[in-house]
Design an enzyme around this catalytic site. Structure first.
Site, PDB file in Angstrom:
ATOM      1  N   LYS A  22       0.664  -0.747  -0.114  1.00 56.10           N
ATOM      2  CA  LYS A  22       0.317  -0.169   0.156  1.00 56.10           C
ATOM      3  C   LYS A  22       1.069   1.521  -0.092  1.00 56.10           C
ATOM      4  O   LYS A  22       0.737   2.118  -0.875  1.00 56.10           O
ATOM      5  CB  LYS A  22      -0.674   0.264   1.411  1.00 56.10           C
ATOM      6  CG  LYS A  22      -1.537   1.129   1.572  1.00 56.10           C
ATOM      7  CD  LYS A  22      -2.821   1.496   2.360  1.00 56.10           C
ATOM      8  CE  LYS A  22      -2.438   1.175   3.973  1.00 56.10           C
ATOM      9  NZ  LYS A  22      -1.385   2.965   4.017  1.00 56.10           N
ATOM     10  N   ASN A  23       1.889   1.353   0.908  1.00 58.33           N
ATOM     11  CA  ASN A  23       2.180   2.754   0.970  1.00 58.33           C
ATOM     12  C   ASN A  23       3.539   2.828   0.025  1.00 58.33           C
ATOM     13  O   ASN A  23       4.627   4.012  -0.380  1.00 58.33           O
ATOM     14  CB  ASN A  23       3.443   2.422   2.349  1.00 58.33           C
ATOM     15  CG  ASN A  23       2.638   1.997   3.341  1.00 58.33           C
ATOM     16  OD1 ASN A  23       1.224   3.068   3.527  1.00 58.33           O
ATOM     17  ND2 ASN A  23       3.016   2.821   4.450  1.00 58.33           N
ATOM     18  N   CYS A 126      -5.440  12.997  13.335  1.00 57.65           N
ATOM     19  CA  CYS A 126      -5.469  11.734  12.822  1.00 57.65           C
ATOM     20  C   CYS A 126      -5.366  10.864  14.463  1.00 57.65           C
ATOM     21  O   CYS A 126      -4.589  11.654  15.353  1.00 57.65           O
ATOM     22  CB  CYS A 126      -3.823  10.936  12.443  1.00 57.65           C
ATOM     23  SG  CYS A 126      -3.317   9.878  11.952  1.00 57.65           S
ATOM     24  N   ARG A 131       0.678  15.166  13.758  1.00 64.88           N
ATOM     25  CA  ARG A 131       1.247  14.114  12.332  1.00 64.88           C
ATOM     26  C   ARG A 131       0.921  15.490  11.380  1.00 64.88           C
ATOM     27  O   ARG A 131       0.787  15.500  10.206  1.00 64.88           O
ATOM     28  CB  ARG A 131       0.453  13.072  11.443  1.00 64.88           C
ATOM     29  CG  ARG A 131       0.549  11.827  11.801  1.00 64.88           C
ATOM     30  CD  ARG A 131      -0.122  10.653  11.441  1.00 64.88           C
ATOM     31  NE  ARG A 131       0.461  10.308  10.330  1.00 64.88           N
ATOM     32  CZ  ARG A 131      -0.060   9.159  10.123  1.00 64.88           C
ATOM     33  NH1 ARG A 131      -1.264   8.326   9.944  1.00 64.88           N
ATOM     34  NH2 ARG A 131       0.923   8.380   8.963  1.00 64.88           N
ATOM     35  N   ASP A 316       4.955   0.751  11.677  1.00 65.93           N
ATOM     36  CA  ASP A 316       3.402  -0.127  11.096  1.00 65.93           C
ATOM     37  C   ASP A 316       3.211  -1.404  11.426  1.00 65.93           C
ATOM     38  O   ASP A 316       2.038  -1.858  11.943  1.00 65.93           O
ATOM     39  CB  ASP A 316       2.892   0.014   9.572  1.00 65.93           C
ATOM     40  CG  ASP A 316       2.952   1.792   9.817  1.00 65.93           C
ATOM     41  OD1 ASP A 316       2.333   2.470  10.169  1.00 65.93           O
ATOM     42  OD2 ASP A 316       3.281   2.174   8.228  1.00 65.93           O
ATOM     43  N   ARG A 408      -8.718  -0.503   4.210  1.00 66.81           N
ATOM     44  CA  ARG A 408      -8.022   0.789   4.099  1.00 66.81           C
ATOM     45  C   ARG A 408      -6.744   0.223   3.306  1.00 66.81           C
ATOM     46  O   ARG A 408      -5.563   0.414   2.767  1.00 66.81           O
ATOM     47  CB  ARG A 408      -7.960   1.826   4.778  1.00 66.81           C
ATOM     48  CG  ARG A 408      -9.108   2.594   5.310  1.00 66.81           C
ATOM     49  CD  ARG A 408      -8.392   3.666   6.264  1.00 66.81           C
ATOM     50  NE  ARG A 408      -7.451   4.626   5.685  1.00 66.81           N
ATOM     51  CZ  ARG A 408      -5.864   4.748   6.494  1.00 66.81           C
ATOM     52  NH1 ARG A 408      -6.040   4.475   8.011  1.00 66.81           N
ATOM     53  NH2 ARG A 408      -4.792   4.651   6.747  1.00 66.81           N
TER      54      ARG A 408
HETATM   55  C1  UD1 Z   1       4.315   6.976   6.543  1.00 62.63           C
HETATM   56  C2  UD1 Z   1       3.414   5.707   6.789  1.00 62.63           C
HETATM   57  C3  UD1 Z   1       2.732   5.210   8.060  1.00 62.63           C
HETATM   58  C4  UD1 Z   1       3.919   5.100   8.030  1.00 62.63           C
HETATM   59  C5  UD1 Z   1       5.471   6.401   8.989  1.00 62.63           C
HETATM   60  C6  UD1 Z   1       5.940   5.847   9.522  1.00 62.63           C
HETATM   61  C7  UD1 Z   1       2.336   6.009   4.146  1.00 62.63           C
HETATM   62  C8  UD1 Z   1       1.292   5.876   3.004  1.00 62.63           C
HETATM   63  N1  UD1 Z   1       2.165   6.189   5.638  1.00 62.63           N
HETATM   64  O1  UD1 Z   1       3.692   7.903   6.690  1.00 62.63           O
HETATM   65  O2  UD1 Z   1       2.164   3.766   7.389  1.00 62.63           O
HETATM   66  O3  UD1 Z   1       3.488   4.875   9.745  1.00 62.63           O
HETATM   67  O4  UD1 Z   1       5.620   6.727   7.422  1.00 62.63           O
HETATM   68  O5  UD1 Z   1       6.969   4.796   8.970  1.00 62.63           O
HETATM   69  O6  UD1 Z   1       3.683   5.333   3.452  1.00 62.63           O
HETATM   70  N2  UD1 Z   1       6.466  14.270  10.697  1.00 62.63           N
HETATM   71  C9  UD1 Z   1       6.932  16.076  11.272  1.00 62.63           C
HETATM   72  N3  UD1 Z   1       6.923  16.465  10.459  1.00 62.63           N
HETATM   73  C10 UD1 Z   1       6.627  15.937   8.734  1.00 62.63           C
HETATM   74  C11 UD1 Z   1       6.523  15.170   8.589  1.00 62.63           C
HETATM   75  C12 UD1 Z   1       6.189  14.112   9.794  1.00 62.63           C
HETATM   76  O7  UD1 Z   1       7.199  16.216  12.211  1.00 62.63           O
HETATM   77  O8  UD1 Z   1       6.147  17.585   7.972  1.00 62.63           O
HETATM   78  C13 UD1 Z   1       6.999  13.865  12.027  1.00 62.63           C
HETATM   79  C14 UD1 Z   1       5.764  12.742  11.917  1.00 62.63           C
HETATM   80  O9  UD1 Z   1       4.613  13.350  12.809  1.00 62.63           O
HETATM   81  C15 UD1 Z   1       6.177  10.844  12.780  1.00 62.63           C
HETATM   82  C16 UD1 Z   1       7.533  11.342  12.177  1.00 62.63           C
HETATM   83  O10 UD1 Z   1       7.749  12.792  11.750  1.00 62.63           O
HETATM   84  O11 UD1 Z   1       6.238  11.348  14.095  1.00 62.63           O
HETATM   85  C17 UD1 Z   1       7.472  10.057  11.001  1.00 62.63           C
HETATM   86  O12 UD1 Z   1       6.345  10.454   9.865  1.00 62.63           O
HETATM   87  P1  UD1 Z   1       6.177   9.989   8.296  1.00 62.63           P
HETATM   88  O13 UD1 Z   1       7.421   9.080   7.881  1.00 62.63           O
HETATM   89  O14 UD1 Z   1       6.537  11.448   7.504  1.00 62.63           O
HETATM   90  O15 UD1 Z   1       4.989   9.313   8.193  1.00 62.63           O
HETATM   91  P2  UD1 Z   1       4.478   9.009   6.859  1.00 62.63           P
HETATM   92  O16 UD1 Z   1       4.801   9.517   6.040  1.00 62.63           O
HETATM   93  O17 UD1 Z   1       2.843  10.142   7.513  1.00 62.63           O
END
Ligand code: UD1
Length: 430
Positions: A22-23, A126, A131, A316, A408
Site C-alpha cells: 500500500k505504502n 489523525c 502528524r 506499522d 484501507r
Molecule cells: C508513512 C507511512 C505510515 C508509517 C510512517 C512511519 C505511508 C502512506 N504512510 O507515514 O504507514 O507509519 O510513514 O513509517 O507511507 N513529521 C513531522 N513533520 C512532517 C512530517 C512528519 O514532524 O512534516 C513527523 C511525524 O509526526 C512522525 C514522524 O515525522 O512523528 C514520521 O512521520 P512520517 O515518516 O512522515 O510518516 P508518514 O509519511 O505520514
C-alpha cells in the site's frame, strides 16, 4: 458497517499470497502526475485507500484504466492500472478528498513540479498523533516555492519553476522524503536530500522515477542526489510486496502456532521484524517462494523492542507485535518512538484479557496464559489488525467493529486467513 467475527484457537497452516505494498502503491500512483505519458503500475493492491487516491487523482485530470486479469493470474495478483495525466485539469486537492487519507497531501510536490502551483488541503487530525506537514513545506520552500496557508489550504506557487536545492531534514519522514523527491525530479538543477528516509517504498518510487527518465543517485541511502530534468516519460512498474502485511501474517502464524508460507514476501525488507520474531522463539526461514513461519509447540518468549525508521523495527508493526506478546512467557517492553499516540489498541487488547501498562512512550506487556473473545472496536489501520491477531488465539468469539479501517490496508484479509484454517467471517452491516 461491516464487522469481522473470529472464533479463536485454530492453528494456521497453509500459504498466503502477499499483496503489493500500500505504502508504495499510493506514492507511485501520485508519480503519474509528473508526466503527460502513461504510467502502468502492476501488483497494485485492491484497497480502500487506493480507491480513494484514485478519486483524488481523477479530480486532477488523471485518466485511470484498470486492465483485465491475464490468464493464470490469481485473485491476489493485484490490479494493473494505467494512469495518464495528459493535462492537469485542476491543481486543487479539496478538503473533502484529502481529509479522508493523509497520503493524498503528497500530490503537492508533483503538482508544483509540473504546474508551478498547487492548492492542497491540510490533511487534518489523525488518531495516531498530530502528524504535521512542516517538513513537506520546508522542502517545497527550499526548492523555491512560496507557501501560504489560507482557509485550511496550503497554497504553493513557484512562478519561475522549482530550483534545485540542498534539503537537510532534522528528522526522518517518509512523506517529506517522497515530497522532496517528487518535486526535485522536475526542478531546474541539482538537489541533495539529506537525512532521507530509506524505507523500501521510497526506493521503489525512486526506481520507478529513474525508469521514467529521472536522474537520481543514492537510492536506498540517506542521501538522495537528484539532477533535475525537463520532462519525464511513461513506463511500466510493478509494486514491491507489502512488508507490513507480511509482518502481520507472520505474527498471525506465530500467535496461533502452525506453519505458514508467505508467498512473494521479501525478507530483505523485514530484517528487524524477523529478528524479533526469532527472538520470540518463532521459526523463520527464507525460501524460494518467500518466507516460512513456524511455531510448533514452543513457548513465545518476551522481547524488548523500540520502533525506529527503516531498517529499524517499523511502527506499522508495533500494534501487531504487542498483540503477539500478550501471550508471551514473561514481560515485554515495547517503545513507540515515531508516533506519540499510537497505543489505541491497548484498551481494546485489554478487553480480550491482555495485561498492558503504559509508561509514557513504552508499553509493558505482561504475557497471560489465555485471552478470551469479546466485542472490540477497530481504531486505526494497524491497531485493528492487532485485534485480529489476538482474536485468532483467544478462546471463544471476538467481534471487531468498524472494520473499514482494515479495508484501507489489508486486501481480502478474511479470505487469506480462512485459506489457512482460521475461523473468520465478515458480517455485512449497513
Ligand atoms: C508513512 C507511512 C505510515 C508509517 C510512517 C512511519 C505511508 C502512506 N504512510 O507515514 O504507514 O507509519 O510513514 O513509517 O507511507 N513529521 C513531522 N513533520 C512532517 C512530517 C512528519 O514532524 O512534516 C513527523 C511525524 O509526526 C512522525 C514522524 O515525522 O512523528 C514520521 O512521520 P512520517 O515518516 O512522515 O510518516 P508518514 O509519511 O505520514
Amino acid at each position: 458497517m461491516d464487522r469481522i467475527q473470529i472464533r479463536g484457537g485454530n492453528r494456521l497452516n497453509g500459504s498466503i499470497q502477499i499483496s503489493g505494498a500500500k505504502n508504495a502503491a499510493l506514492p507511485l500512483m501520485i508519480v503519474s502526475l509528473l508526466t503527460p505519458e502513461t504510467l502502468t503500475l502492476s501488483n497494485v493492491p485492491r484497497l480502500a485507500d487506493v480507491r480513494q487516491l484514485q478519486r483524488i487523482l481523477q479530480n486532477h485530470g488523471v485518466d485511470i484504466m484498470v486492465a483485465g486479469k491475464r490468464p493464470g493470474q490469481n485473485g491476489h495478483s493485484g490490479d494493473t492500472k494505467q494512469l495518464s495525466a495528459r493535462t492537469i485539469a485542476d491543481t486543487t486537492a479539496p478538503y473533502e478528498l484529502v481529509s479522508k487519507m493523509r497520503a493524498s497531501f503528497w500530490v503537492l510536490g508533483p503538482l508544483l513540479g509540473r504546474c508551478g502551483e498547487a492548492k492542497v488541503s491540510l490533511p487534518g487530525g489523525c488518531a495516531i498523533g498530530t502528524r504535521p506537514v512542516d517538513m513537506h513545506l520546508q522542502a517545497m520552500e527550499a526548492l523555491g516555492a512560496e507557501i501560504a496557508i489560507e482557509g485550511g489550504y496550503v497554497i504553493a506557487r513557484a512562478r519561475h519553476g522549482l530550483k534545485g536545492a540542498h534539503i537537510a531534514f532534522d528528522k526522518v519522514s517518509v512523506g517529506a522524503t517522497h515530497a522532496a523527491l517528487m518535486a526535485a525530479v522536475l526542478a531546474e538543477g541539482d538537489t541533495i536530500i539529506e537525512n532521507a528516509a530509506t524505507e523500501p517504498e521510497i526506493g521503489d518510487v525512486a526506481t520507478c522515477l529513474v525508469k521514467m527518465g529521472a536522474r537520481i543517485e543514492g537510492i536506498h541511502t540517506t542521501t538522495l542526489r537528484v539532477r533535475g530534468v525537463t520532462s519525464l516519460h511513461g513506463t511500466e512498474h510493478s509494486v514491491i510486496p507489502d512488508r507490513i502485511e507480511t509482518g502481520t501474517y507472520a505474527m498471525c502464524a506465530g500467535m496461533t502456532g502452525g506453519d505458514v508460507t508467505l508467498k512473494g514476501a521479501d525478507a530483505g525488507h523485514l530484517g528487524a521484524v524477523l529478528d524479533v520474531m526469532r527472538q520470540a522463539g518463532i521459526g523463520v526461514d527464507v525460501t524460494n517462494e518467500g518466507l516460512r513461519i513456524r511455531r510448533n509447540g514452543q513457548a513465545l518468549e518476551p522481547v524488548r523492542v523500540e520502533t525506529q525508521p527503516f531498517p529499524g523495527f517499523p511502527t506499522d508493526c508495533q500494534a501487531q507485535l504487542m498483540a503477539l506478546m500478550t501471550m508471551a512467557n514473561g514481560t515485554s517492553m515495547i517503545r513507540e518512538t515515531i508516533f506519540e499516540n499510537r497505543f489505541m489498541h491497548v484498551q481494546e487488547l485489554a478487553r480480550l484479557g491482555a495485561e498492558i501498562q503504559l509508561h509514557g512512550d513504552t508499553a509493558e506487556v505482561r504475557g497471560v496464559k489465555k485471552l478470551t473473545g469479546a466485542p472490540v472496536m477497530a481504531t486505526d489501520l494497524r491497531a485493528s489488525v492487532s485485534l485480529v491477531i489476538a482474536a485468532l488465539a483467544a478462546e471463544g468469539e471476538t467481534t471487531i467493529n468498524r472494520v473499514y479501517h482494515l479495508d484501507r490496508g489489508f486486501e481480502t484479509l478474511e479470505e487469506k486467513l480462512q485459506a489457512c484454517g482460521a475461523d473468520v467471517s465478515r458480517i455485512s452491516g449497513n
